[in-house]
Design an enzyme around this catalytic site. Structure first.
Site, mmCIF file in Angstrom:
data_model
loop_
_atom_site.group_PDB
_atom_site.id
_atom_site.type_symbol
_atom_site.label_atom_id
_atom_site.label_comp_id
_atom_site.label_asym_id
_atom_site.label_seq_id
_atom_site.Cartn_x
_atom_site.Cartn_y
_atom_site.Cartn_z
ATOM 1 C CE1 TYR A 144 -3.761 2.432 0.617
ATOM 2 C CE2 TYR A 144 -2.406 3.306 2.391
ATOM 3 C CZ TYR A 144 -3.500 3.417 1.555
ATOM 4 O OH TYR A 144 -4.334 4.505 1.650
ATOM 5 C CG ASP A 239 5.840 3.617 0.754
ATOM 6 O OD1 ASP A 239 6.156 4.225 1.809
ATOM 7 O OD2 ASP A 239 4.671 3.554 0.338
ATOM 8 C CE LYS A 267 2.013 4.971 8.373
ATOM 9 N NZ LYS A 267 0.618 5.086 8.684
HETATM 10 N N1 HOZ Z 1 -4.089 3.029 6.085
HETATM 11 C C1 HOZ Z 1 -3.563 3.246 7.384
HETATM 12 C C2 HOZ Z 1 -2.778 2.119 7.911
HETATM 13 N N2 HOZ Z 1 -1.956 1.411 7.034
HETATM 14 C C3 HOZ Z 1 -4.658 3.545 8.353
HETATM 15 C C4 HOZ Z 1 -4.725 4.976 8.568
HETATM 16 C C5 HOZ Z 1 -5.732 5.398 9.626
HETATM 17 O O1 HOZ Z 1 -6.840 4.891 9.654
HETATM 18 O O2 HOZ Z 1 -5.386 6.238 10.403
#
Ligand code: HOZ
Length: 419
Positions: A144, A239, A267
């Site tokens: 992702y 990534d 992050k």
């Molecule tokens: N897609 C995010 C984790 N891989 C989740 C983000 C969120 O809901 O804060």
């Protein structure tokens, strides 16, 4: 466990936001519960609106490597806020953060600060295309890279959680330049280079996949990606939004000893504030405006409060290098507890996932074979016992420097007793 206030708030939220949430996995859809509304967090703990206390292993999906409300980070942000929330202009904090990033990620010879991982990846791909003059990119099933159009095919995270193979609203033309390969499968990449090698601008990979649950790279896989991209003149993008400053202070590239051409960070680099970065080889980054013709811009890019949080977080990680060994030990204890409960575990440093599968998980297909109903049971059991983990089988558990020996002991005891 009483969750009346969360339930009440969720029913209000449903009227305003799709699914009541601002990011799909938070809706708890795949675990069959009402989302908890968080009131506050401190150290290793998170507190909901009903006053329930949990040991937090979501850690805001990764940024909180120091735990919540680290005093140095809070004080840096407070001080920065007093000087202005946004300038939309240059300030010296940007240089300090860039220096810190480059010190630990020397492959990022030049970089740009942006606001989210999605933006960082979208921009890195544009830079790779501008630099190579080619259009196609290779992405791996189950990885992702945020929600930009071209990357929403066989993606992990919320798409995997909600069984969405590719997003509606994305014109076919936007994804026809995205070629799909299988994570940890070299021959699937070779086939794409055999057929389209001269048109491939970039290969983008999570160097340790963490959005289909944690799936570490097989021995030699990253080396192979480095070699084949060099052979065909394609850009290798790591990534590192999740792994950056987590697997080591120099991220996965230092941990595995493989140098990509471009890197994306998010992050941890923003210390809990909306900040991300992309960067890499000078000759590629010199294609970005105003030096070059690849356009990318943003009013809040390099936001001073977010930059202050990033600087303070990285300075803490530098001042406390023992953190990484400690994270590894704490995570290994949790892994042992999971195994003793008969669970299949993938772990890479302080990232881990207990999979409800029959065999090992090495890619998207084996991850997808997980029994998500059983995961939902496990999630509920942990929550009822004071442990907050991702409401999805296909995410990572994040261990932080704030988790105490007592937290780990309690967590392991609870996990060991899961049947
Ligand atoms: N897609 C995010 C984790 N891989 C989740 C983000 C969120 O809901 O804060």
């Amino acid at each position: 466990m009483i969750t009346e206030k969360s339930k009440e708030l969720y029913s209000k939220a449903l009227g305003f936001m799709p699914g009541g949430v601002n990011s799909p996995v938070r809706a708890y859809g795949s675990v069959g519960r009402t989302p908890l509304f968080i009131e506050s967090a401190k150290g290793s703990k998170i507190y909901d609106e009903d006053g329930n206390e949990f040991i937090d292993y979501v850690c805001s999906w990764g940024p909180n490597i120091l735990g919540h409300c680290d005093p140095a980070v809070i004080s840096a942000v407070t001080e920065a806020c007093g000087r202005g929330l946004t300038f939309g202009a240059c300030h010296k904090g940007e240089i300090r953060l860039a220096q810190l990033i480059q010190k630990h990620f020397p492959s990022m010879e030049m970089l740009r600060l942006v606001n989210s991982g999605t933006e960082a990846v979208m921009s890195a791909i544009r830079a790779a295309r501008g630099y190579t003059g080619r259009d196609k990119i290779v992405k791996f099933e189950g990885c992702y890279h945020g929600h930009s159009d071209g990357l929403l095919v066989s993606a992990g995270s919320g798409l995997l959680t909600n069984s969405i193979p590719s997003s509606a609203g994305v014109p076919v033309g936007y994804t026809e330049t995205t070629l799909l390969a299988k994570y940890n499968d070299e021959s699937s990449v070779e086939r794409l280079f055999d057929s389209d090698g001269g048109q491939i601008a970039a290969v983008i990979a999570e160097p340790c996949a963490a959005n289909m649950g944690v799936v570490p790279p097989k021995k030699g896989f990253l080396e192979f990606l480095r070699k084949i991209t060099e052979q065909y003149g394609a850009v290798l993008i790591f990534d590192e939004v999740i792994t950056g400053f987590r697997l080591s202070i120099g991220g996965a590239q230092k941990f595995y000893g493989i140098t990509p051409d471009l890197t994306t960070l998010g992050k941890i680099v923003g210390g809990g504030m909306p900040l991300a970065a992309y960067g890499g080889k000078r000759e590629i980054m010199e294609c970005v405006a105003p030096l070059g013709s690849v356009y990318q811009a943003g009013t809040l890019s390099g936001n001073p409060a977010a930059v202050a949080a990033g600087i303070a977080t990285i300075e803490q990680l530098e001042a406390r290098p023992e953190i990484y060994d400690e994270l590894d030990k704490k995570s290994a204890e949790i892994e042992r507890a999971m195994r003793s409960a008969g669970l299949n575990v993938n772990r890479c440093g302080s990232l881990l996932t207990a999979f409800f599968t029959d065999g090992n998980v090495t890619d998207y297909d084996t991850a997808k074979s997980a029994d998500t109903k059983k995961y939902a049971e496990y999630f509920g059991y942990l929550l009822e016992n004071g442990i907050y983990t991702a409401p999805s089988q296909f995410e990572a558990m994040f261990v932080s420097a704030a988790h105490s020996a007592e937290d780990i002991k309690h967590t392991c005891g609870v996990i060991e007793n899961f049947r």
